[in-house]
Write a protein that holds these residues in place. Structure first.
Motif, mmCIF file in Angstrom:
data_model
loop_
_atom_site.group_PDB
_atom_site.id
_atom_site.type_symbol
_atom_site.label_atom_id
_atom_site.label_comp_id
_atom_site.label_asym_id
_atom_site.label_seq_id
_atom_site.Cartn_x
_atom_site.Cartn_y
_atom_site.Cartn_z
ATOM 1 N N ASN A 1 -60.603 -38.928 -11.904
ATOM 2 C CA ASN A 1 -60.998 -40.060 -11.083
ATOM 3 C C ASN A 1 -60.099 -40.084 -9.859
ATOM 4 N N GLU A 2 -60.692 -40.363 -8.687
ATOM 5 C CA GLU A 2 -59.910 -40.474 -7.459
ATOM 6 C C GLU A 2 -60.408 -41.677 -6.673
ATOM 7 N N ILE A 3 -59.467 -42.525 -6.263
ATOM 8 C CA ILE A 3 -59.799 -43.702 -5.476
ATOM 9 C C ILE A 3 -59.205 -43.568 -4.079
ATOM 10 N N PHE A 4 -59.960 -44.020 -3.055
ATOM 11 C CA PHE A 4 -59.585 -43.915 -1.648
ATOM 12 C C PHE A 4 -59.490 -45.328 -1.068
ATOM 13 N N VAL A 5 -58.402 -45.613 -0.344
ATOM 14 C CA VAL A 5 -58.207 -46.929 0.262
ATOM 15 C C VAL A 5 -57.832 -46.747 1.730
ATOM 16 N N ASN A 6 -58.584 -47.415 2.626
ATOM 17 C CA ASN A 6 -58.294 -47.394 4.056
ATOM 18 C C ASN A 6 -57.325 -48.516 4.422
ATOM 19 N N PHE A 7 -56.503 -48.282 5.456
ATOM 20 C CA PHE A 7 -55.639 -49.346 5.965
ATOM 21 C C PHE A 7 -55.317 -49.063 7.428
ATOM 22 N N GLY A 8 -54.853 -50.090 8.127
ATOM 23 C CA GLY A 8 -54.513 -49.942 9.542
ATOM 24 C C GLY A 8 -55.424 -50.786 10.424
ATOM 25 N N ARG A 9 -55.084 -50.866 11.704
ATOM 26 C CA ARG A 9 -55.748 -51.802 12.609
ATOM 27 C C ARG A 9 -57.194 -51.433 12.927
ATOM 28 N N ASN A 10 -57.582 -50.180 12.752
ATOM 29 C CA ASN A 10 -58.970 -49.797 13.051
ATOM 30 C C ASN A 10 -59.896 -49.930 11.851
ATOM 31 N N VAL A 11 -59.354 -50.335 10.719
ATOM 32 C CA VAL A 11 -60.177 -50.566 9.534
ATOM 33 C C VAL A 11 -60.612 -52.024 9.540
ATOM 34 N N ALA B 1 -65.706 -40.111 -9.641
ATOM 35 C CA ALA B 1 -65.514 -39.919 -11.083
ATOM 36 C C ALA B 1 -66.242 -38.632 -11.477
ATOM 37 N N TYR B 2 -65.579 -37.772 -12.247
ATOM 38 C CA TYR B 2 -66.040 -36.392 -12.444
ATOM 39 C C TYR B 2 -65.794 -35.958 -13.870
ATOM 40 N N ALA B 3 -66.717 -35.164 -14.408
ATOM 41 C CA ALA B 3 -66.547 -34.525 -15.714
ATOM 42 C C ALA B 3 -67.140 -33.127 -15.641
ATOM 43 N N LEU C 1 -70.292 -35.075 -10.465
ATOM 44 C CA LEU C 1 -69.463 -36.030 -9.738
ATOM 45 C C LEU C 1 -70.304 -37.243 -9.379
ATOM 46 N N ASN C 2 -69.798 -38.423 -9.738
ATOM 47 C CA ASN C 2 -70.404 -39.672 -9.291
ATOM 48 C C ASN C 2 -69.524 -40.252 -8.193
ATOM 49 N N GLN C 3 -70.053 -40.282 -6.977
ATOM 50 C CA GLN C 3 -69.287 -40.727 -5.814
ATOM 51 C C GLN C 3 -69.884 -42.024 -5.276
ATOM 52 N N ILE C 4 -69.037 -43.032 -5.082
ATOM 53 C CA ILE C 4 -69.449 -44.305 -4.485
ATOM 54 C C ILE C 4 -68.690 -44.477 -3.177
ATOM 55 N N ILE C 5 -69.407 -44.625 -2.066
ATOM 56 C CA ILE C 5 -68.809 -44.765 -0.739
ATOM 57 C C ILE C 5 -69.236 -46.102 -0.147
ATOM 58 N N GLN C 6 -68.268 -46.861 0.355
ATOM 59 C CA GLN C 6 -68.597 -48.042 1.144
ATOM 60 C C GLN C 6 -68.581 -47.642 2.609
ATOM 61 N N LYS C 7 -69.719 -47.799 3.290
ATOM 62 C CA LYS C 7 -69.823 -47.419 4.691
ATOM 63 C C LYS C 7 -68.997 -48.368 5.559
ATOM 64 N N PRO C 8 -68.653 -47.959 6.797
ATOM 65 C CA PRO C 8 -67.794 -48.793 7.649
ATOM 66 C C PRO C 8 -68.310 -50.205 7.898
ATOM 67 N N ASN C 9 -69.634 -50.400 7.847
ATOM 68 C CA ASN C 9 -70.164 -51.751 8.072
ATOM 69 C C ASN C 9 -69.919 -52.678 6.881
ATOM 70 N N GLY C 10 -69.458 -52.129 5.760
ATOM 71 C CA GLY C 10 -69.150 -52.938 4.595
ATOM 72 C C GLY C 10 -70.344 -53.387 3.792
ATOM 73 N N ARG C 11 -71.544 -53.121 4.263
ATOM 74 C CA ARG C 11 -72.768 -53.605 3.621
ATOM 75 C C ARG C 11 -73.459 -52.526 2.814
ATOM 76 N N VAL C 12 -73.424 -51.300 3.286
ATOM 77 C CA VAL C 12 -74.127 -50.197 2.636
ATOM 78 C C VAL C 12 -73.171 -49.477 1.695
ATOM 79 N N LEU D 1 -73.773 -32.297 -8.024
ATOM 80 C CA LEU D 1 -73.433 -31.092 -8.770
ATOM 81 C C LEU D 1 -72.218 -30.478 -8.112
ATOM 82 N N GLN D 2 -71.188 -30.191 -8.906
ATOM 83 C CA GLN D 2 -69.947 -29.656 -8.345
ATOM 84 C C GLN D 2 -69.630 -28.315 -8.996
ATOM 85 N N VAL D 3 -69.515 -27.271 -8.168
ATOM 86 C CA VAL D 3 -69.175 -25.928 -8.621
ATOM 87 C C VAL D 3 -67.876 -25.525 -7.928
#
Length: 253
Positions: free
Chosen positions: A182-192, A202-204, A221-232, A239-241
């Motif tokens: 499992n890997e989590i990504f967090v943005n920070f800084g004034r342009n976020v 999340a991967y198996a 791999l199950n990947q969940i992305i929050q787009k920059p607009n915060g809504r999508v 499939l990961q090889v």
């Protein structure tokens, strides 16, 4: 002695629950639009020893939409490794990423990204399970479609992977193994703006060790992305090889 049942519960909590909680917690705070895609990632990773302490990281990822038919991303990453101990390593590196329009919420056009990163990676074991922890800090320069200049972003990532041998106490050549991360990504800084939570992966997988230098993994791999607009929120079924090929150019003493 820790029981197998308790070990598997621990792996489940560490690898799956954090991503599930974060994505649902963020989604509950905004009007959510869900987009689902089917992708394929075809990847090579190599950490090559140049001496007792120093090494070179090489990596290429071809990411495709609709499993293989359409382009999604090209990622090329390299870095200089420094071994702190036999189980801990620092890396300073650079990555180039090119993202293509794909899926249900596509970008307006192809756009590039330049990235500098620093990371600490270390391993530990618990009975037959081997854990890899990776803390990565990224400085990103992204040129969004329609922009003349690059925008600077900061992002931090935490990655936890578990490997379980299937044939014996360790993973040896010509043996299969199970892998999950499992890997989590967090943005920070004034342009976020609204997408402080960037994404979760999340991967198996089922893996096979070819020899002392190489192994392959085939997984989901199950990947969940929050787009920059915060809504999508983008949900990618992927499939990961992967090919891992680590050469030793240093001393063989």
């Amino acid at each position: 002695m820790i029981s197998k049942k308790l070990l598997f519960k621990l792996v489940w909590v560490l690898l799956w629950v954090p991503g599930f909680f974060c994505s649902h917690h963020v989604a509950a705070q905004t009007q959510r639009e869900r987009v689902t895609n089917d992708n394929g990632w075809y990847m090579y990773f190599g950490d090559h020893r140049l001496s007792n302490k120093w090494g070179l990281h090489t990596e290429v990822q071809l990411r495709r939409h609709n499993i293989i038919s359409d382009p999604q991303q090209l990622l090329i990453r390299t870095g200089i490794n420094y071994g702190l101990t036999p189980n801990a390593m620092l890396t300073l590196g650079y990555g180039f990423i090119e993202t293509y329009p794909y899926g249900g919420d596509p970008a307006a056009s192809v756009f590039p990204e330049h990235r500098v990163y620093q990371q600490l990676q270390f391993r530990n074991s618990l009975n037959r399970l081997v854990f890899t922890h990776r803390y990565r800090q990224e400085q990103r320069w992204v040129k969004r479609p329609g922009q003349e200049d690059y925008t600077y972003f900061n992002r931090t990532r935490y990655f936890l992977k578990a490997v379980l041998p299937l044939a014996g106490p360790t993973v040896d050549p010509n043996e299969f193994f199970l892998a999950a991360y499992n890997e989590i990504f967090v943005n920070f800084g004034r342009n976020v703006q609204v997408n402080i939570f960037d994404q979760n992966r999340a991967y198996a997988a089922l893996g096979y060790k070819l020899n002392n230098a190489a192994s392959v993994e085939l997984g989901y791999l199950n990947q969940i992305i929050q787009k920059p607009n915060g809504r999508v929120f983008e949900h990618n079924h992927t499939l990961q090889v992967s090919l891992f090929y680590n050469l030793n150019f240093g001393s063989h003493d």
